[in-house]
Design an enzyme around this catalytic site. Structure first.
Site, PDB file in Angstrom:
ATOM      1  CG  HIS A   7      11.605  14.013  20.570  1.00  0.00           C
ATOM      2  ND1 HIS A   7      11.269  15.150  19.854  1.00  0.00           N
ATOM      3  CD2 HIS A   7      11.471  12.984  19.701  1.00  0.00           C
ATOM      4  CE1 HIS A   7      10.959  14.808  18.605  1.00  0.00           C
ATOM      5  NE2 HIS A   7      11.061  13.487  18.486  1.00  0.00           N
ATOM      6  CG  ASP A  65      13.832  18.008  20.980  1.00  0.00           C
ATOM      7  OD1 ASP A  65      13.254  16.961  21.321  1.00  0.00           O
ATOM      8  OD2 ASP A  65      14.917  18.008  20.366  1.00  0.00           O
ATOM      9  CG  ASP A  89       9.166  14.243  14.835  1.00  0.00           C
ATOM     10  OD1 ASP A  89       9.355  13.663  15.911  1.00  0.00           O
ATOM     11  OD2 ASP A  89      10.088  14.540  14.054  1.00  0.00           O
ATOM     12  CD  GLU A 104      14.828  12.408  18.185  1.00  0.00           C
ATOM     13  OE1 GLU A 104      15.145  11.393  17.522  1.00  0.00           O
ATOM     14  OE2 GLU A 104      14.362  13.416  17.644  1.00  0.00           O
ATOM     15  CD  GLU A 105      13.294  16.181  15.845  1.00  0.00           C
ATOM     16  OE1 GLU A 105      14.185  15.875  15.037  1.00  0.00           O
ATOM     17  OE2 GLU A 105      12.126  15.764  15.774  1.00  0.00           O
ATOM     18  CD  GLU A 153      10.703  10.085  17.129  1.00  0.00           C
ATOM     19  OE1 GLU A 153       9.975  10.817  16.426  1.00  0.00           O
ATOM     20  OE2 GLU A 153      11.694  10.509  17.741  1.00  0.00           O
ATOM     21  CG  HIS A 203      11.658  16.924  10.601  1.00  0.00           C
ATOM     22  ND1 HIS A 203      13.005  16.701  10.729  1.00  0.00           N
ATOM     23  CD2 HIS A 203      11.097  16.389  11.717  1.00  0.00           C
ATOM     24  CE1 HIS A 203      13.258  16.052  11.858  1.00  0.00           C
ATOM     25  NE2 HIS A 203      12.097  15.849  12.469  1.00  0.00           N
TER      26      HIS A 203
END
Ligand SMILES: [Zn+2]
Length: 381
Positions: free
Chosen positions: A72, A74, A105, A138-139, A167, A353
């Site tokens: 992903h 995003d 990520d 995805e997030e 990931e 994150h």
């Protein structure tokens, strides 16, 4: 200096992706950048966008095993800018670490995949088909991203044999851990009804807290399953419990509770629901249960892909990775049910994150080498 070339290509692409401000579910041109690189390699580019979400499906090859590289573009919001040492969308290298939102990520994973395929194809022919499945959803809700693409692939009768999701999976050093499955997540908002009244006249009321307490004690003590070699036992956790009017002389009319199962492949969502309802019914509760199911558990087949991944990480990093099934959910949950062997392999995940998200620069090269190694093992001409 082949190694310098390789390192700089992956680093460059990771930096270019970080500089694109792709706050979920915005792709911010990341997929277009990747699509250009893949088109130059002879990939057929297809946009399977839905509801404003960018979904790239790119394939190259004819028949043979189908190997999907998934990820992903995003990223989650960076949080307060002043808590970052440098701008989260201006990649910066300090002390051998590349900083930026998405560094781990998972923009490094995407860049490592693209460069791995570039090198692999430059070296010569492969047997089989390589596909990229990349989404910008995805997030967030993750309803119109990989899930949507997988539905289209199903309608076309396309069945991947292998998939790698890029990931971040490393625990402390690159290659020490890969993910081969995930637990399922099932939750419930439960409201237990009683009858409001004065605490001095309990015979004229019906206390929902008193009714709930013994049922809850039983739910908390149940052994839902024993787990298995790859998963810990299914766990039941209460996250919220609320009842009462605030007054100390009022029996409340209802009690609310929120609970969640993180469940392994020994249980099913339907089975867990049925057992909860059996307990609640046996205790004679009047209730309303609103269930939410955010992910099926999966465990990939013990096949060629895990063996290739272990061998590749051994070659590149000199380690034997732990085969992990913990952590949150990922898009592998949508790909695994198609019958593919799926593993998640990426950089160390300890900063994902967070403020000052980063990846070790030397790991970019190593990650890309692992992807290339796995692809060449399974798609050898
Ligand atoms: Zn991710």
């Amino acid at each position: 200096m082949a190694d310098d070339f390789r390192a700089s290509r992956v680093l460059e692409l990771t930096q270019a992706l970080i500089a694109r401000r792709s706050l979920t579910p915005d792709d911010a041109g990341c997929c277009a950048l990747i699509a250009d690189r893949l088109a130059a390699l002879g990939f057929t580019i297809e946009w399977l966008n839905a509801e404003g979400i960018t979904n790239l499906w790119a394939t190259r090859g004819d028949g043979g095993p189908l190997f999907v590289l998934a990820g992903h573009t995003d990223v989650v919001p960076p949080g307060p800018r002043d808590r970052w040492a440098s701008d989260p969308f201006q990649p910066e290298i300090r002390d051998g670490l590349l900083y930026g939102r998405g560094a781990a990520d998972m923009k490094s994973g995407l860049a490592a995949m693209v460069c791995a395929v570039e090198r692999l194809l430059a070296r010569g022919g492969i047997k089989g088909t390589i596909a990229f499945l990349i989404t910008s959803d995805e997030e967030g809700a993750a309803q119109h991203g990989t899930k949507h693409v997988v539905e289209i692939l199903r309608q076309r009768g396309i069945k991947p044999d292998y998939a790698i999701v890029g990931e971040a999976t490393g625990s402390e050093i690159f290659g020490d851990r890969i993910t081969i499955g995930r637990r399922g997540s099932l939750g419930c908002n439960l409201r237990v009804f009683g009858k409001q009244g004065h605490v001095a006249y309990p015979m004229k009321a019906d206390n929902p807290i008193h009714r709930l307490a013994p049922a809850l004690a039983e739910l908390v003590s149940i052994e839902w399953d024993a787990g298995n070699t790859h998963f810990p036992p299914t766990s039941f956790q209460v996250s919220n419990l609320n009842a009462g009017t605030g007054a100390n002389n009022v029996i409340p009319g209802e009690a609310d509770i929120v609970f969640n199962f993180r469940y392994c492949t020994e249980s099913t969502a339907e089975g867990l629901k049925a057992r909860v309802h059996e307990v609640l019914d046996r205790h004679g509760l009047r209730y309303e249960a609103n269930w939410w199911h955010t992910g099926q558990p999966f465990l990939t087949r013990q096949g060629a892909l895990i063996e290739a991944a272990k061998a590749a990480i051994g070659d590149v990093a000199g380690l034997t990775p732990i085969l992990f099934t913990g952590g949150g959910t990922s898009d592998a949950r949508f790909i695994a049910p198609m019958g593919a062997e799926v593993v998640e392999i990426g950089p160390v995940n300890d900063s994902i994150h967070k403020i000052d998200e980063h990846v070790r620069v030397v790991d970019l090269d190593a990650l890309s080498a692992v992807y290339e190694n796995i692809l060449s093992r399974l798609l050898a001409a």
